[in-house]
Design a protein around this motif. Structure first.
Motif, PDB file in Angstrom:
ATOM      1  N   MET A   1       0.858  -1.193   0.000  1.00 26.02           N
ATOM      2  CA  MET A   1       0.000   0.000   0.000  1.00 26.02           C
ATOM      3  C   MET A   1       0.890   1.238   0.000  1.00 26.02           C
ATOM      4  O   MET A   1       1.816   1.336   0.808  1.00 26.02           O
ATOM      5  CB  MET A   1      -0.868   0.026   1.258  1.00 26.02           C
ATOM      6  CG  MET A   1      -1.908  -1.060   1.305  1.00 26.02           C
ATOM      7  SD  MET A   1      -2.824  -1.006   2.847  1.00 26.02           S
ATOM      8  CE  MET A   1      -1.595  -1.522   4.023  1.00 26.02           C
TER       9      MET A   1
ATOM     10  N   GLU B   1      -2.242   5.765   6.573  1.00 27.15           N
ATOM     11  CA  GLU B   1      -1.287   5.317   7.606  1.00 27.15           C
ATOM     12  C   GLU B   1      -0.992   6.442   8.601  1.00 27.15           C
ATOM     13  O   GLU B   1      -0.260   6.225   9.565  1.00 27.15           O
ATOM     14  CB  GLU B   1       0.027   4.854   6.963  1.00 27.15           C
ATOM     15  CG  GLU B   1      -0.029   3.469   6.323  1.00 27.15           C
ATOM     16  CD  GLU B   1       0.100   2.300   7.314  1.00 27.15           C
ATOM     17  OE1 GLU B   1       0.691   2.482   8.398  1.00 27.15           O
ATOM     18  OE2 GLU B   1      -0.421   1.206   7.003  1.00 27.15           O
TER      19      GLU B   1
ATOM     20  N   TYR C   1      -6.449  -4.780   6.746  1.00 24.70           N
ATOM     21  CA  TYR C   1      -6.520  -4.303   5.349  1.00 24.70           C
ATOM     22  C   TYR C   1      -6.549  -5.474   4.378  1.00 24.70           C
ATOM     23  O   TYR C   1      -6.048  -6.573   4.670  1.00 24.70           O
ATOM     24  CB  TYR C   1      -5.372  -3.338   5.019  1.00 24.70           C
ATOM     25  CG  TYR C   1      -3.978  -3.805   5.348  1.00 24.70           C
ATOM     26  CD1 TYR C   1      -3.320  -4.757   4.575  1.00 24.70           C
ATOM     27  CD2 TYR C   1      -3.284  -3.258   6.435  1.00 24.70           C
ATOM     28  CE1 TYR C   1      -2.026  -5.165   4.869  1.00 24.70           C
ATOM     29  CE2 TYR C   1      -1.987  -3.661   6.746  1.00 24.70           C
ATOM     30  CZ  TYR C   1      -1.369  -4.614   5.958  1.00 24.70           C
ATOM     31  OH  TYR C   1      -0.092  -5.021   6.252  1.00 24.70           O
TER      32      TYR C   1
ATOM     33  N   ALA D   1      -2.676  -6.861   8.940  1.00 26.68           N
ATOM     34  CA  ALA D   1      -1.483  -7.542   9.397  1.00 26.68           C
ATOM     35  C   ALA D   1      -1.419  -7.382  10.910  1.00 26.68           C
ATOM     36  O   ALA D   1      -1.977  -6.436  11.470  1.00 26.68           O
ATOM     37  CB  ALA D   1      -0.238  -6.911   8.775  1.00 26.68           C
TER      38      ALA D   1
ATOM     39  N   ARG E   1       9.020  -5.780  10.629  1.00 27.37           N
ATOM     40  CA  ARG E   1       9.256  -4.432  10.121  1.00 27.37           C
ATOM     41  C   ARG E   1      10.432  -3.831  10.890  1.00 27.37           C
ATOM     42  O   ARG E   1      10.630  -4.160  12.067  1.00 27.37           O
ATOM     43  CB  ARG E   1       8.037  -3.548  10.348  1.00 27.37           C
ATOM     44  CG  ARG E   1       6.712  -4.092   9.828  1.00 27.37           C
ATOM     45  CD  ARG E   1       5.592  -3.205  10.346  1.00 27.37           C
ATOM     46  NE  ARG E   1       4.265  -3.650   9.962  1.00 27.37           N
ATOM     47  CZ  ARG E   1       3.519  -4.513  10.645  1.00 27.37           C
ATOM     48  NH1 ARG E   1       3.994  -5.057  11.763  1.00 27.37           N
ATOM     49  NH2 ARG E   1       2.311  -4.839  10.253  1.00 27.37           N
TER      50      ARG E   1
ATOM     51  N   ARG F   1       6.515   0.948   9.088  1.00 21.79           N
ATOM     52  CA  ARG F   1       5.369   0.493   8.300  1.00 21.79           C
ATOM     53  C   ARG F   1       5.379   1.026   6.862  1.00 21.79           C
ATOM     54  O   ARG F   1       4.429   0.806   6.114  1.00 21.79           O
ATOM     55  CB  ARG F   1       4.059   0.944   8.971  1.00 21.79           C
ATOM     56  CG  ARG F   1       3.815   0.339  10.346  1.00 21.79           C
ATOM     57  CD  ARG F   1       2.497   0.850  10.914  1.00 21.79           C
ATOM     58  NE  ARG F   1       1.364   0.463  10.110  1.00 21.79           N
ATOM     59  CZ  ARG F   1       0.630  -0.647  10.291  1.00 21.79           C
ATOM     60  NH1 ARG F   1       0.928  -1.460  11.282  1.00 21.79           N
ATOM     61  NH2 ARG F   1      -0.389  -0.914   9.515  1.00 21.79           N
TER      62      ARG F   1
HETATM   63  N1  GLY Z   1       2.088  -0.679   6.058  1.00 17.23           N
HETATM   64  C1  GLY Z   1       1.329  -1.768   6.470  1.00 17.23           C
HETATM   65  C2  GLY Z   1       1.949  -2.587   7.517  1.00 17.23           C
HETATM   66  O1  GLY Z   1       3.055  -2.319   7.937  1.00 17.23           O
HETATM   67  O2  GLY Z   1       1.307  -3.517   7.949  1.00 17.23           O
END
Ligand code: GLY
Length: 396
Positions: free
Chosen positions: A45, A51, A264, A277, A320, A346
């Motif tokens: 995305m 976000e 999402y 997620a 992440r 993210r």
């Molecule tokens: N940008 C979406 C996530 O980190 O889940």
């Protein structure tokens, strides 16, 4: 001896290497499994608006700047690699499951409008007209037209192809230490797990959450223990297959709040639907848990019940690269020879074009562009400095 060695060849490292090679530098990348970290899990995305959270004003500025870069970046890369990247200008529909979720959505919309971001509340009927597969229990919705999406795995494959075409070697080895002129002094390259030193004029550290492991640290995830305070934030994500045989179809990214939890669904042109997620303060164990998968599916099917019919084709967990203030670290580290391109949390896919441009400017001109100032990695160098102690005898 290369002009630059890039440690980490996910979407960030590969984008940086591509741009550095384009300005005529000799570049080598080091990564035992290129693209198998956060890039592999990412939904793709390109979402600077949806976000944006409270406290993220500076990050949102960076995200917007990079979102503007994406169409040109995608077109140039697609042409150079002769491939398609799944780049789409589909917009994002955000839906609220119940009245409490609608309240939360409205509060975030107020914040986002205050930041000058384009998003509008739409009626439930209008949302259903856009996405007929929305479930029966939807309490509110918002439409964000200017957000896009891309397939991170296709982008990464395209980057590897253009790197190969430009003669950038991707060495599949793990870096175990920085090469230093003297302990803690200027960085002159990287030492890999077979004991080979890769010397370079500049070393770009783009190793995601693991970047911290190559810079001085006294342990823990606090900002004051390392100059590169990245940490793993585990995300579990699922992939469903709504291929050509399937009657299932979403026209855009659908995000939502379900009893305060976020979820999402990202539909791709080839039928893949990425659903995510989790966001867990956990190590990068790469394990999908029953609870993680269940929670994602429960919330996704509350919004779009039709996913029930789809084959579940992949369960992925990756970490992440979190940072203490959610901002990335892009630019000089404060230590000669060491440049950071990490901590994208993210927004790694979204921030790849901006990061590559900023690092290239830094390596070439000695400074990042003004718009990247908020991501100056030296903010943590200051945090590592000696702490002031309260005078003895005084009150604490
Ligand atoms: N940008 C979406 C996530 O980190 O889940």
């Amino acid at each position: 001896m290369n002009d630059a060695v890039v440690v980490g060849c996910g979407i960030i490292g590969a984008s940086v290497a591509w741009r550095l090679s384009q300005v005529g530098l000799s570049v080598t990348c080091l990564d035992p499994t290129p693209g198998d970290g956060a890039t592999f899990a990412a939904a793709g995305m390109l979402a600077p608006v949806t976000e944006a959270e409270f406290g993220d004003a500076e990050l949102t500025g960076l995200n917007l700047e990079s979102a503007r870069e994406w169409p040109g970046f995608a077109a140039e890369l697609a042409e150079a690699a002769g491939t398609e990247l799944g780049f789409g200008r589909t917009g994002t529909l955000t839906v609220a499951y119940d009245a409490g979720d609608r309240q939360e959505l409205r509060r975030l919309m107020e914040l986002r409008a205050g930041l000058g971001l384009a998003t509008e509340e739409v009626s439930v009927d209008a949302a259903r007209a856009m996405e007929p597969l929305l479930g029966p229990r939807i309490a509110g919705a918002a439409w964000t037209p200017d957000e896009h999406q891309v397939d991170p795995r296709r982008v990464h494959a395209a980057l590897l192809a253009v790197l190969a075409a430009r003669g950038v070697e991707v060495v599949r080895r793990r870096v175990v230490a920085l090469a230093e002129q003297s302990p803690g002094g200027p960085v002159t390259g990287a030492v890999d797990d077979q004991g080979t030193t890769h010397s370079a004029g500049v070393l770009v550290l783009a190793a995601g959450w693991a970047s911290r492991e190559l810079t001085p640290s006294s342990g823990g995830y606090g900002a004051a223990t390392t100059t590169t305070p990245t940490r793993p934030v585990k995300g579990q994500v699922l992939r469903l297959d709504a291929g050509p045989e399937s009657a299932f179809s979403l026209g855009r990214v659908v995000r939502g709040f379900v009893q305060s939890r976020q979820v999402y669904l990202v539909p791709r042109a080839d039928g893949e639907v990425v659903v995510g997620a989790t966001s867990e303060e956990q190590p990068d164990d790469r394990r999908v848990t029953a609870g993680g998968a269940f929670g994602i599916l429960r919330d996704a099917r509350a919004l779009v019940p039709g996913i029930d019919e789809l084959p579940l084709v992949e369960l992925t967990a990756r970490a992440r690269p979190g940072s203490p203030d959610n901002l990335p670290m892009i630019g000089g580290s404060g230590r000669p020879g060491l440049v950071l391109a990490t901590g994208h949390y993210r927004n790694g896919i979204l921030l790849a074009p901006l990061t590559a441009a900023a690092i290239t400017a830094y390596v070439r001109d000695g400074a990042v562009p003004a718009w990247a100032a908020a991501a100056d990695p030296r903010r943590f160098v200051r945090a590592v400095g000696p702490r002031r102690l309260a005078p003895t005898g005084g009150r604490p």
